[in-house]
Design a protein around this motif. Structure first.
Motif, PDB file in Angstrom:
ATOM      1  N   GLU A 220     -14.121  20.646  32.412  1.00  0.00           N
ATOM      2  CA  GLU A 220     -15.535  20.260  32.360  1.00  0.00           C
ATOM      3  C   GLU A 220     -15.862  19.068  33.261  1.00  0.00           C
ATOM      4  O   GLU A 220     -17.040  18.789  33.524  1.00  0.00           O
ATOM      5  CB  GLU A 220     -15.921  19.927  30.916  1.00  0.00           C
ATOM      6  CG  GLU A 220     -15.834  21.119  29.984  1.00  0.00           C
ATOM      7  CD  GLU A 220     -15.982  20.771  28.511  1.00  0.00           C
ATOM      8  OE1 GLU A 220     -16.544  21.584  27.767  1.00  0.00           O
ATOM      9  OE2 GLU A 220     -15.525  19.669  28.113  1.00  0.00           O
ATOM     10  N   LEU A 221     -14.846  18.379  33.733  1.00  0.00           N
ATOM     11  CA  LEU A 221     -15.087  17.175  34.526  1.00  0.00           C
ATOM     12  C   LEU A 221     -15.898  17.426  35.798  1.00  0.00           C
ATOM     13  O   LEU A 221     -16.811  16.645  36.109  1.00  0.00           O
ATOM     14  CB  LEU A 221     -13.764  16.488  34.867  1.00  0.00           C
ATOM     15  CG  LEU A 221     -13.009  15.836  33.703  1.00  0.00           C
ATOM     16  CD1 LEU A 221     -11.709  15.221  34.218  1.00  0.00           C
ATOM     17  CD2 LEU A 221     -13.857  14.776  33.016  1.00  0.00           C
ATOM     18  N   PRO A 222     -15.617  18.496  36.567  1.00  0.00           N
ATOM     19  CA  PRO A 222     -16.437  18.716  37.770  1.00  0.00           C
ATOM     20  C   PRO A 222     -17.917  18.886  37.455  1.00  0.00           C
ATOM     21  O   PRO A 222     -18.782  18.365  38.185  1.00  0.00           O
ATOM     22  CB  PRO A 222     -15.831  19.984  38.376  1.00  0.00           C
ATOM     23  CG  PRO A 222     -14.420  19.996  37.883  1.00  0.00           C
ATOM     24  CD  PRO A 222     -14.491  19.438  36.497  1.00  0.00           C
ATOM     25  N   ASP A 223     -18.239  19.617  36.381  1.00  0.00           N
ATOM     26  CA  ASP A 223     -19.644  19.810  36.008  1.00  0.00           C
ATOM     27  C   ASP A 223     -20.270  18.497  35.559  1.00  0.00           C
ATOM     28  O   ASP A 223     -21.420  18.191  35.921  1.00  0.00           O
ATOM     29  CB  ASP A 223     -19.759  20.850  34.900  1.00  0.00           C
ATOM     30  CG  ASP A 223     -21.214  21.113  34.515  1.00  0.00           C
ATOM     31  OD1 ASP A 223     -21.988  21.516  35.405  1.00  0.00           O
ATOM     32  OD2 ASP A 223     -21.575  20.880  33.339  1.00  0.00           O
ATOM     33  N   MET A 224     -19.541  17.704  34.801  1.00  0.00           N
ATOM     34  CA  MET A 224     -20.047  16.398  34.382  1.00  0.00           C
ATOM     35  C   MET A 224     -20.290  15.511  35.594  1.00  0.00           C
ATOM     36  O   MET A 224     -21.289  14.788  35.661  1.00  0.00           O
ATOM     37  CB  MET A 224     -19.057  15.741  33.417  1.00  0.00           C
ATOM     38  CG  MET A 224     -18.854  16.505  32.116  1.00  0.00           C
ATOM     39  SD  MET A 224     -17.529  15.812  31.086  1.00  0.00           S
ATOM     40  CE  MET A 224     -18.368  14.382  30.373  1.00  0.00           C
TER      41      MET A 224
ATOM     42  N   VAL B  17     -25.145   5.244  36.652  1.00  0.00           N
ATOM     43  CA  VAL B  17     -24.506   6.124  35.673  1.00  0.00           C
ATOM     44  C   VAL B  17     -23.058   6.380  36.092  1.00  0.00           C
ATOM     45  O   VAL B  17     -22.794   6.727  37.250  1.00  0.00           O
ATOM     46  CB  VAL B  17     -25.258   7.467  35.554  1.00  0.00           C
ATOM     47  CG1 VAL B  17     -24.703   8.290  34.389  1.00  0.00           C
ATOM     48  CG2 VAL B  17     -26.753   7.247  35.381  1.00  0.00           C
ATOM     49  N   TYR B  18     -22.131   6.225  35.149  1.00  0.00           N
ATOM     50  CA  TYR B  18     -20.713   6.377  35.452  1.00  0.00           C
ATOM     51  C   TYR B  18     -20.066   7.385  34.510  1.00  0.00           C
ATOM     52  O   TYR B  18     -20.459   7.524  33.353  1.00  0.00           O
ATOM     53  CB  TYR B  18     -19.998   5.029  35.318  1.00  0.00           C
ATOM     54  CG  TYR B  18     -20.557   3.972  36.229  1.00  0.00           C
ATOM     55  CD1 TYR B  18     -20.331   4.012  37.602  1.00  0.00           C
ATOM     56  CD2 TYR B  18     -21.343   2.932  35.728  1.00  0.00           C
ATOM     57  CE1 TYR B  18     -20.852   3.056  38.446  1.00  0.00           C
ATOM     58  CE2 TYR B  18     -21.866   1.966  36.565  1.00  0.00           C
ATOM     59  CZ  TYR B  18     -21.624   2.028  37.923  1.00  0.00           C
ATOM     60  OH  TYR B  18     -22.154   1.082  38.759  1.00  0.00           O
ATOM     61  N   LEU B  19     -19.069   8.056  35.053  1.00  0.00           N
ATOM     62  CA  LEU B  19     -18.280   8.976  34.245  1.00  0.00           C
ATOM     63  C   LEU B  19     -16.968   8.295  33.874  1.00  0.00           C
ATOM     64  O   LEU B  19     -16.221   7.840  34.736  1.00  0.00           O
ATOM     65  CB  LEU B  19     -17.992  10.276  34.999  1.00  0.00           C
ATOM     66  CG  LEU B  19     -17.162  11.319  34.231  1.00  0.00           C
ATOM     67  CD1 LEU B  19     -17.836  11.701  32.912  1.00  0.00           C
ATOM     68  CD2 LEU B  19     -16.961  12.567  35.085  1.00  0.00           C
ATOM     69  N   SER B  20     -16.709   8.239  32.588  1.00  0.00           N
ATOM     70  CA  SER B  20     -15.492   7.658  32.063  1.00  0.00           C
ATOM     71  C   SER B  20     -14.906   8.630  31.043  1.00  0.00           C
ATOM     72  O   SER B  20     -15.348   9.773  30.921  1.00  0.00           O
ATOM     73  CB  SER B  20     -15.804   6.296  31.418  1.00  0.00           C
ATOM     74  OG  SER B  20     -14.636   5.663  30.964  1.00  0.00           O
TER      75      SER B  20
ATOM     76  N   GLN C 188      -9.848  11.402  40.219  1.00  0.00           N
ATOM     77  CA  GLN C 188     -10.821  11.737  41.259  1.00  0.00           C
ATOM     78  C   GLN C 188     -12.217  11.941  40.689  1.00  0.00           C
ATOM     79  O   GLN C 188     -13.221  11.817  41.403  1.00  0.00           O
ATOM     80  CB  GLN C 188     -10.367  13.010  41.992  1.00  0.00           C
ATOM     81  CG  GLN C 188     -10.317  14.248  41.108  1.00  0.00           C
ATOM     82  CD  GLN C 188      -9.812  15.470  41.831  1.00  0.00           C
ATOM     83  OE1 GLN C 188     -10.340  15.840  42.888  1.00  0.00           O
ATOM     84  NE2 GLN C 188      -8.775  16.105  41.289  1.00  0.00           N
ATOM     85  N   TYR C 189     -12.305  12.258  39.414  1.00  0.00           N
ATOM     86  CA  TYR C 189     -13.593  12.498  38.779  1.00  0.00           C
ATOM     87  C   TYR C 189     -14.136  11.278  38.045  1.00  0.00           C
ATOM     88  O   TYR C 189     -15.331  11.209  37.752  1.00  0.00           O
ATOM     89  CB  TYR C 189     -13.483  13.654  37.775  1.00  0.00           C
ATOM     90  CG  TYR C 189     -13.062  14.967  38.395  1.00  0.00           C
ATOM     91  CD1 TYR C 189     -13.937  15.694  39.209  1.00  0.00           C
ATOM     92  CD2 TYR C 189     -11.791  15.473  38.176  1.00  0.00           C
ATOM     93  CE1 TYR C 189     -13.553  16.887  39.791  1.00  0.00           C
ATOM     94  CE2 TYR C 189     -11.399  16.682  38.747  1.00  0.00           C
ATOM     95  CZ  TYR C 189     -12.280  17.377  39.550  1.00  0.00           C
ATOM     96  OH  TYR C 189     -11.884  18.564  40.130  1.00  0.00           O
ATOM     97  N   LEU C 190     -13.276  10.336  37.710  1.00  0.00           N
ATOM     98  CA  LEU C 190     -13.649   9.234  36.837  1.00  0.00           C
ATOM     99  C   LEU C 190     -13.997   7.977  37.618  1.00  0.00           C
ATOM    100  O   LEU C 190     -13.336   7.627  38.586  1.00  0.00           O
ATOM    101  CB  LEU C 190     -12.504   8.928  35.869  1.00  0.00           C
ATOM    102  CG  LEU C 190     -12.066  10.083  34.954  1.00  0.00           C
ATOM    103  CD1 LEU C 190     -10.852   9.666  34.129  1.00  0.00           C
ATOM    104  CD2 LEU C 190     -13.207  10.531  34.051  1.00  0.00           C
ATOM    105  N   ASP C 191     -15.027   7.284  37.139  1.00  0.00           N
ATOM    106  CA  ASP C 191     -15.401   6.001  37.717  1.00  0.00           C
ATOM    107  C   ASP C 191     -14.675   4.850  37.038  1.00  0.00           C
ATOM    108  O   ASP C 191     -14.512   3.781  37.635  1.00  0.00           O
ATOM    109  CB  ASP C 191     -16.906   5.777  37.570  1.00  0.00           C
ATOM    110  CG  ASP C 191     -17.724   6.822  38.311  1.00  0.00           C
ATOM    111  OD1 ASP C 191     -17.538   6.956  39.534  1.00  0.00           O
ATOM    112  OD2 ASP C 191     -18.537   7.510  37.660  1.00  0.00           O
ATOM    113  N   MET C 192     -14.268   5.064  35.785  1.00  0.00           N
ATOM    114  CA  MET C 192     -13.636   4.005  35.018  1.00  0.00           C
ATOM    115  C   MET C 192     -12.933   4.622  33.817  1.00  0.00           C
ATOM    116  O   MET C 192     -12.984   5.844  33.629  1.00  0.00           O
ATOM    117  CB  MET C 192     -14.675   2.973  34.558  1.00  0.00           C
ATOM    118  CG  MET C 192     -15.860   3.585  33.831  1.00  0.00           C
ATOM    119  SD  MET C 192     -17.148   2.393  33.416  1.00  0.00           S
ATOM    120  CE  MET C 192     -16.294   1.348  32.244  1.00  0.00           C
ATOM    121  N   ALA C 193     -12.264   3.794  33.021  1.00  0.00           N
ATOM    122  CA  ALA C 193     -11.521   4.314  31.868  1.00  0.00           C
ATOM    123  C   ALA C 193     -11.598   3.357  30.688  1.00  0.00           C
ATOM    124  O   ALA C 193     -11.394   2.150  30.827  1.00  0.00           O
ATOM    125  CB  ALA C 193     -10.056   4.552  32.235  1.00  0.00           C
ATOM    126  N   VAL C 194     -11.919   3.937  29.541  1.00  0.00           N
ATOM    127  CA  VAL C 194     -11.847   3.253  28.256  1.00  0.00           C
ATOM    128  C   VAL C 194     -10.609   3.809  27.561  1.00  0.00           C
ATOM    129  O   VAL C 194     -10.242   4.962  27.781  1.00  0.00           O
ATOM    130  CB  VAL C 194     -13.113   3.531  27.417  1.00  0.00           C
ATOM    131  CG1 VAL C 194     -13.042   2.852  26.056  1.00  0.00           C
ATOM    132  CG2 VAL C 194     -14.363   3.099  28.181  1.00  0.00           C
TER     133      VAL C 194
END
Length: 247
Positions: A53-57, A73-76, A96-102
């Motif tokens: 689902e990451l590419p669609d997100m 807006v960021y994807l984490s 490659q899909y993520l801007d940051m990580a929690v």
């Protein structure tokens, strides 16, 4: 004076009740400058976001950045600590899909067989010295080995030595979360974390769009403990996330 960002929000891609756009729309409405979608990590047994689902997100977020230019807006992802060696459920190919990580500890997570003791002790609420030492190793090693931007709800079902965890956060540039749903630490433990010079981030942990930007629980803790607002990285400023520095 105001909070500028909310970096721990959920959507229907995991355990939330709204879509990504609804969270962004709420952020825009209440005047946030930044928002991140951080759905539950890949190894959660029931509420996980799927890698497929990451590419669609990612595409949705690109569109929303154009539609709502006033909000970054960021994807984490809210990844899971998997064992005392500090493994988490983000793989190199996910970055490659993520801007940051929690990242934090959660129950009901697929983990290596070698981590059975780690999970069983925490599932059944053990607070033995051995459990606390193992949990502390898990948090500290995860912070050292991974570009974790925010340590989510520290101590949640995972009793640890907060002083050591806070020191690791301080040393490696990981923010210590004050969670908007609940804080699992005592005021004394928060004082200890603050005493180590750690910087905090207030997040809503919103599971519904209407709760995006709700920091009331975190604010109550800040006021109670006396944490200076200058130490809150998303209060009247934007955090300098460690993973962004490498991009």
């Amino acid at each position: 004076m105001a909070f500028w960002g909310d970096y721990h929000t959920h959507t229907v891609y995991s355990h939330g009740k709204g879509c990504i756009e609804e969270n962004v729309l709420r952020a825009a409405k209440i005047g946030l400058k930044e928002i991140a979608v951080a759905d539950h990590g890949f190894n959660h047994m029931f509420f996980n976001v799927r890698r497929s689902e990451l590419p669609d997100m990612r595409r949705q977020i690109a569109d929303l950045r154009v539609k709502y230019p006033q909000v970054s807006v960021y994807l984490s992802v809210e990844s899971n600590v998997l064992d005392k060696r500090g493994h988490i459920d983000i793989k190199d190919k996910d970055r490659q899909y993520l801007d940051m990580a929690v990242c934090g500890f959660h129950k009901l997570v697929f983990a290596p067989l070698s981590a059975v003791s780690f999970f069983l002790a925490n599932h059944f609420g053990s607070q033995s010295q051995k459990t606390v030492a193992r949990n502390t190793d898990a948090y500290v090693n995860a912070i050292i080995k991974n570009d974790i931007d925010i340590l989510s709800h520290p101590g949640n079902y995972c009793k640890c030595d907060i002083r050591e965890v806070a020191r690791a956060c301080k040393a490696y540039g990981t923010y210590f979360e004050l969670n908007g749903k609940r804080i699992h630490l005592t005021d004394k433990e928060l004082e200890i974390a603050a005493g180590e010079g750690v910087e905090f981030v207030c997040d809503s942990d919103a599971h519904a769009p209407k709760r995006v930007g709700d920091f009331s629980v975190a604010i109550a803790a800040i006021e109670r403990v006396g944490i200076p607002y200058e130490r809150i990285a998303n209060y009247d400023r934007l955090p300098a996330f460690r993973s962004r520095a490498k991009k």
